[in-house]
Design a protein around this motif. Structure first.
Motif, PDB file in Angstrom:
ATOM      1  N   ALA A 121      11.256   4.124  -0.156  1.00 27.77           N
ATOM      2  CA  ALA A 121      12.410   4.910  -0.599  1.00 27.77           C
ATOM      3  C   ALA A 121      11.996   6.290  -1.115  1.00 27.77           C
ATOM      4  N   TRP A 122      10.871   6.378  -1.809  1.00 24.31           N
ATOM      5  CA  TRP A 122      10.453   7.657  -2.396  1.00 24.31           C
ATOM      6  C   TRP A 122      10.169   8.709  -1.337  1.00 24.31           C
ATOM      7  N   ALA A 123       9.835   8.299  -0.118  1.00 24.45           N
ATOM      8  CA  ALA A 123       9.442   9.245   0.925  1.00 24.45           C
ATOM      9  C   ALA A 123      10.619  10.072   1.441  1.00 24.45           C
ATOM     10  N   GLY A 124      11.826   9.587   1.303  1.00 23.25           N
ATOM     11  CA  GLY A 124      12.993  10.275   1.841  1.00 23.25           C
ATOM     12  C   GLY A 124      13.284  11.621   1.225  1.00 23.25           C
ATOM     13  N   SER A 125      12.829  11.853   0.021  1.00 16.06           N
ATOM     14  CA  SER A 125      13.173  13.093  -0.678  1.00 16.06           C
ATOM     15  C   SER A 125      12.200  14.239  -0.413  1.00 16.06           C
ATOM     16  N   ARG A 126      11.169  14.014   0.347  1.00 14.75           N
ATOM     17  CA  ARG A 126      10.152  15.053   0.543  1.00 14.75           C
ATOM     18  C   ARG A 126      10.256  15.680   1.934  1.00 14.75           C
ATOM     19  N   SER A 127      10.447  17.012   1.969  1.00 18.43           N
ATOM     20  CA  SER A 127      10.428  17.750   3.240  1.00 18.43           C
ATOM     21  C   SER A 127      10.119  19.212   2.948  1.00 18.43           C
ATOM     22  N   LEU A 128       9.691  19.904   3.985  1.00 15.02           N
ATOM     23  CA  LEU A 128       9.338  21.323   3.865  1.00 15.02           C
ATOM     24  C   LEU A 128      10.499  22.199   4.316  1.00 15.02           C
ATOM     25  N   HIS A 129      10.560  23.407   3.789  1.00 13.11           N
ATOM     26  CA  HIS A 129      11.560  24.384   4.205  1.00 13.11           C
ATOM     27  C   HIS A 129      11.042  25.252   5.350  1.00 13.11           C
ATOM     28  N   ARG A 130       9.731  25.320   5.491  1.00 17.12           N
ATOM     29  CA  ARG A 130       9.093  26.051   6.597  1.00 17.12           C
ATOM     30  C   ARG A 130       8.126  25.107   7.284  1.00 17.12           C
TER      31      ARG A 130
ATOM     32  N   LEU B 148       0.819  -1.217   0.000  1.00 15.91           N
ATOM     33  CA  LEU B 148       0.000   0.000   0.000  1.00 15.91           C
ATOM     34  C   LEU B 148       0.853   1.267   0.000  1.00 15.91           C
ATOM     35  N   LEU B 149       2.138   1.122   0.277  1.00 15.05           N
ATOM     36  CA  LEU B 149       3.035   2.275   0.397  1.00 15.05           C
ATOM     37  C   LEU B 149       4.075   2.353  -0.720  1.00 15.05           C
ATOM     38  N   GLU B 150       4.191   1.323  -1.532  1.00 17.48           N
ATOM     39  CA  GLU B 150       5.282   1.216  -2.500  1.00 17.48           C
ATOM     40  C   GLU B 150       5.304   2.303  -3.562  1.00 17.48           C
ATOM     41  N   ASP B 151       4.188   2.567  -4.186  1.00 23.96           N
ATOM     42  CA  ASP B 151       4.163   3.490  -5.319  1.00 23.96           C
ATOM     43  C   ASP B 151       4.131   4.939  -4.853  1.00 23.96           C
ATOM     44  N   GLU B 152       5.014   5.744  -5.419  1.00 21.84           N
ATOM     45  CA  GLU B 152       5.090   7.154  -5.051  1.00 21.84           C
ATOM     46  C   GLU B 152       3.864   7.906  -5.565  1.00 21.84           C
ATOM     47  N   PRO B 153       3.217   8.645  -4.681  1.00 21.53           N
ATOM     48  CA  PRO B 153       2.068   9.437  -5.124  1.00 21.53           C
ATOM     49  C   PRO B 153       2.513  10.560  -6.055  1.00 21.53           C
ATOM     50  N   ALA B 154       1.689  10.854  -7.038  1.00 23.42           N
ATOM     51  CA  ALA B 154       1.917  12.031  -7.882  1.00 23.42           C
ATOM     52  C   ALA B 154       1.743  13.270  -7.011  1.00 23.42           C
ATOM     53  N   ARG B 155       2.292  14.363  -7.430  1.00 17.93           N
ATOM     54  CA  ARG B 155       2.160  15.611  -6.679  1.00 17.93           C
ATOM     55  C   ARG B 155       0.694  16.037  -6.633  1.00 17.93           C
ATOM     56  N   THR B 156       0.295  16.546  -5.472  1.00 25.21           N
ATOM     57  CA  THR B 156      -1.103  16.940  -5.256  1.00 25.21           C
ATOM     58  C   THR B 156      -1.386  18.372  -5.707  1.00 25.21           C
ATOM     59  N   GLY B 157      -0.319  19.138  -5.941  1.00 22.41           N
ATOM     60  CA  GLY B 157      -0.495  20.555  -6.233  1.00 22.41           C
ATOM     61  C   GLY B 157      -0.312  21.414  -4.993  1.00 22.41           C
ATOM     62  N   ASP B 158      -0.079  20.778  -3.858  1.00 22.11           N
ATOM     63  CA  ASP B 158       0.143  21.479  -2.590  1.00 22.11           C
ATOM     64  C   ASP B 158       1.320  20.806  -1.898  1.00 22.11           C
ATOM     65  N   GLU B 159       2.440  21.520  -1.802  1.00 20.95           N
ATOM     66  CA  GLU B 159       3.657  20.946  -1.233  1.00 20.95           C
ATOM     67  C   GLU B 159       3.440  20.403   0.179  1.00 20.95           C
ATOM     68  N   HIS B 160       2.604  21.066   0.972  1.00 21.68           N
ATOM     69  CA  HIS B 160       2.337  20.590   2.330  1.00 21.68           C
ATOM     70  C   HIS B 160       1.800  19.160   2.305  1.00 21.68           C
ATOM     71  N   TRP B 161       0.835  18.921   1.448  1.00 23.03           N
ATOM     72  CA  TRP B 161       0.219  17.596   1.384  1.00 23.03           C
ATOM     73  C   TRP B 161       1.145  16.574   0.738  1.00 23.03           C
ATOM     74  N   ASP B 162       1.987  17.011  -0.194  1.00 24.41           N
ATOM     75  CA  ASP B 162       2.972  16.092  -0.772  1.00 24.41           C
ATOM     76  C   ASP B 162       3.919  15.567   0.308  1.00 24.41           C
ATOM     77  N   VAL B 163       4.362  16.462   1.159  1.00 20.99           N
ATOM     78  CA  VAL B 163       5.258  16.074   2.251  1.00 20.99           C
ATOM     79  C   VAL B 163       4.496  15.271   3.302  1.00 20.99           C
ATOM     80  N   PHE B 164       3.250  15.655   3.568  1.00 18.46           N
ATOM     81  CA  PHE B 164       2.423  14.908   4.517  1.00 18.46           C
ATOM     82  C   PHE B 164       2.325  13.441   4.101  1.00 18.46           C
ATOM     83  N   LEU B 165       2.135  13.177   2.807  1.00 24.50           N
ATOM     84  CA  LEU B 165       2.021  11.794   2.331  1.00 24.50           C
ATOM     85  C   LEU B 165       3.302  11.002   2.603  1.00 24.50           C
TER      86      LEU B 165
END
Length: 130
Positions: free
Chosen positions: A84-93, A50-67
């Motif tokens: 593995a795909w989750a490691g590259s997502r983080s917020l600057h603020r 259920l976690l393997e495939d990287e979600p496409a961008r939602t259009g909102d960076e907050h929610w992309d990082v939340f996923l």
């Protein structure tokens, strides 16, 4: 004519990302709650899929990082590394999805590590009742 399958398939985090795109926040939190509920009911051996495939961008960076944080968080609860795909997502603020004063304090104290590390401050209990 093709026959539609009536076989239940639990929501993946990739599907959740697709559903979050363009939705308002109240719908987004209901979708997160639905994902978490379906994830809980899946046998542990099936949850990784259920976690393997990287979600496409939602259009909102907050929610992309939340996923990404969500995927890592539920994997960690099962004693596994996040995808593995989750490691590259983080917020600057920092982002506080629940922005009242008490909610902010609670989130700073109680946000799970996968969320804190990415700058998303949501209290653990918000994820239980999302």
């Amino acid at each position: 004519m093709t026959e539609r399958s009536n076989v239940y398939e639990p929501m993946t985090v990739a599907r959740l990302g697709t559903l979050l795109a363009g939705a308002d926040d109240s719908v987004r939190w209901r979708l997160v709650a639905e994902f978490l509920e379906e994830y809980r009911w899946e046998p542990a051996r099936s949850r990784t899929a259920l976690l393997e495939d990287e979600p496409a961008r939602t259009g909102d960076e907050h929610w992309d990082v939340f996923l990404a944080a969500l995927a890592e968080h539920v994997a960690a609860r099962d004693g596994r590394d996040g995808p593995a795909w989750a490691g590259s997502r983080s917020l600057h603020r920092f982002w506080f999805p629940f922005n009242g004063r008490a909610a902010r304090v609670d989130a700073v104290v109680h946000a799970p590590a996968a969320f804190r590390r990415r700058g998303v401050f949501v209290a653990r209990q918000e994820l239980e009742v999302a």
